[in-house]
Design a protein around this motif. Structure first.
Motif, PDB file in Angstrom:
ATOM      1  N   ASP A   1     -11.458   3.773   7.682  1.00  0.00           N
ATOM      2  CA  ASP A   1     -11.263   3.728   6.387  1.00  0.00           C
ATOM      3  C   ASP A   1     -12.070   4.001   5.487  1.00  0.00           C
ATOM      4  O   ASP A   1     -11.823   4.678   4.343  1.00  0.00           O
ATOM      5  N   LYS A   2     -13.307   3.394   5.592  1.00  0.00           N
ATOM      6  CA  LYS A   2     -14.410   3.680   4.653  1.00  0.00           C
ATOM      7  C   LYS A   2     -14.861   5.136   4.496  1.00  0.00           C
ATOM      8  O   LYS A   2     -15.109   5.689   3.537  1.00  0.00           O
TER       9      LYS A   2
ATOM     10  N   THR B   1       1.032   4.092  -3.024  1.00  0.00           N
ATOM     11  CA  THR B   1       0.825   5.499  -2.551  1.00  0.00           C
ATOM     12  C   THR B   1       1.855   6.354  -3.222  1.00  0.00           C
ATOM     13  O   THR B   1       1.814   7.613  -3.613  1.00  0.00           O
TER      14      THR B   1
ATOM     15  N   ASP C   1     -12.008   7.126   3.045  1.00  0.00           N
ATOM     16  CA  ASP C   1     -12.135   6.858   1.298  1.00  0.00           C
ATOM     17  C   ASP C   1     -13.082   7.695   0.622  1.00  0.00           C
ATOM     18  O   ASP C   1     -13.038   8.158  -0.416  1.00  0.00           O
ATOM     19  N   LYS C   2     -14.524   7.904   1.504  1.00  0.00           N
ATOM     20  CA  LYS C   2     -15.622   8.876   0.856  1.00  0.00           C
ATOM     21  C   LYS C   2     -15.036   9.997   1.125  1.00  0.00           C
ATOM     22  O   LYS C   2     -15.542  10.964  -0.024  1.00  0.00           O
TER      23      LYS C   2
ATOM     24  N   GLU D   1     -11.926  11.293   0.430  1.00  0.00           N
ATOM     25  CA  GLU D   1     -10.953  11.242  -0.755  1.00  0.00           C
ATOM     26  C   GLU D   1     -11.632  11.344  -2.044  1.00  0.00           C
ATOM     27  O   GLU D   1     -11.524  12.117  -2.979  1.00  0.00           O
ATOM     28  N   GLU D   2     -12.746  10.559  -1.982  1.00  0.00           N
ATOM     29  CA  GLU D   2     -13.798  10.457  -3.464  1.00  0.00           C
ATOM     30  C   GLU D   2     -14.197  12.165  -3.511  1.00  0.00           C
ATOM     31  O   GLU D   2     -14.460  12.611  -4.690  1.00  0.00           O
TER      32      GLU D   2
ATOM     33  N   CYS E   1      -5.886   9.380  -5.381  1.00  0.00           N
ATOM     34  CA  CYS E   1      -5.522  10.091  -4.194  1.00  0.00           C
ATOM     35  C   CYS E   1      -5.767  11.818  -4.314  1.00  0.00           C
ATOM     36  O   CYS E   1      -4.874  12.246  -4.855  1.00  0.00           O
TER      37      CYS E   1
ATOM     38  N   LYS F   1       0.706  -1.185   0.000  1.00  0.00           N
ATOM     39  CA  LYS F   1       0.005   0.098   0.105  1.00  0.00           C
ATOM     40  C   LYS F   1       0.843   1.259  -0.073  1.00  0.00           C
ATOM     41  O   LYS F   1       0.628   2.348  -0.836  1.00  0.00           O
TER      42      LYS F   1
END
Length: 278
Positions: free
Chosen positions: A200-201, A8, A204-205, A207-208, A77, A4
């Motif tokens: 993490d979830k 990155t 991630d949202k 980041e999106e 990212c 990972k």
């Protein structure tokens, strides 16, 4: 975890490479613009406007292509673009949504319009050789007509409104970092920063959402630039784009010099402190 981290790093390298490529393209366009403008003004040939229009079209195309690449890479990212490691500290201090404010384009026009007017008045009063009262056919931003100024002003107000909408979105997104589940998980965990699937979830949202907002901001930047050059004459548009590119390239170089100067000062201060203790 190692994979990972490696992934990155590769993403950031790709993003930086994209940026360096963009800077190289901008640097290459500067002499093209200078040459085209010099030819237009020296020859005073209206047919030279076609060459300027084609070059302006290529430059807008450059910007669109760059925005497209950024949109793709930000999906991998998005947070990297909000404080890029490849930027200088000065640039990051002035950054808005991963880049410059579209409204700054108008400030540049007003600044150039004022400075060019001052130069032409000075030339006229001093009767300097080579002064051309005609301006070479819309060759200067000081030659903006009342109709052009009115259109620029209307567009400026509209763009500021669009900026504020995006600023509110990013502000709301930043506030979400202190919301559920991130805040509650951080409080309840025994050890700070422990891996957590729920966090993490949520991140991630985030980041999106950041990637989506970056794409919207880039679209606004491209759209603003396109509409501005449509208002200007080919010569004025080329002059404006040249100034914008030189400003962007110069800010990066000035920031690099200042960063280097600070690093040198920091080392000197450390040496002085050590000397005092001895």
């Amino acid at each position: 975890m190692e994979n990972k981290g490696s992934s990155t790093k590769n993403i950031e390298q790709a993003q930086e490479s994209c940026y360096q490529g963009w800077m190289a393209i901008q640097s290459g366009r500067v002499p093209e613009l200078k040459q085209a403008l010099a030819h237009r003004r020296s020859q005073n040939d209206p047919n030279a406007d076609k060459t300027l229009r084609e070059l302006i079209g290529k430059i807008i195309g450059d910007f669109k292509n760059y925005a497209g690449k950024r949109a793709h890479l930000s999906n991998l990212c998005g947070s990297n673009y909000y404080a890029p490691s490849w930027n200088t500290h000065l640039e990051n201090a002035l950054i808005w949504m991963g880049g410059c404010r579209p409204s700054s384009f108008f400030r540049l026009i007003y600044a150039l319009c004022g400075s060019q007017t001052e130069i032409r008045v000075y030339q006229f009063l001093r009767n300097i050789d080579g002064y051309d009262p005609s301006g070479g056919g819309g060759a200067s931003l000081s030659d903006l007509t009342a109709e052009q100024l009115a259109k620029i002003n209307v567009l400026h107000v509209k763009i500021i409104d669009e900026e504020e909408k995006l600023t509110k979105k990013i502000s709301s997104l930043q506030e979400d970092a202190a919301d559920i589940p991130i805040a509650t998980v951080a409080y309840s965990e025994e050890h700070v920063g422990e891996p957590n699937a729920m966090v993490d979830k949520a991140l991630d949202k985030q980041e999106e959402a950041m990637a989506s907002l970056l794409a919207q901001a880039d679209h606004l930047r491209v759209d603003t630039l396109t509409k501005i050059v449509e208002i200007l004459t080919p010569t004025q548009g080329a002059d404006f784009l040249l100034a914008g590119k030189k400003l962007h390239l110069s800010m990066h170089e000035w920031g690099t010099v200042r960063d280097r100067r600070r690093r040198e000062c920091k080392i000197d201060a450390g040496d002085d402190t050590t000397g005092e203790k001895d």
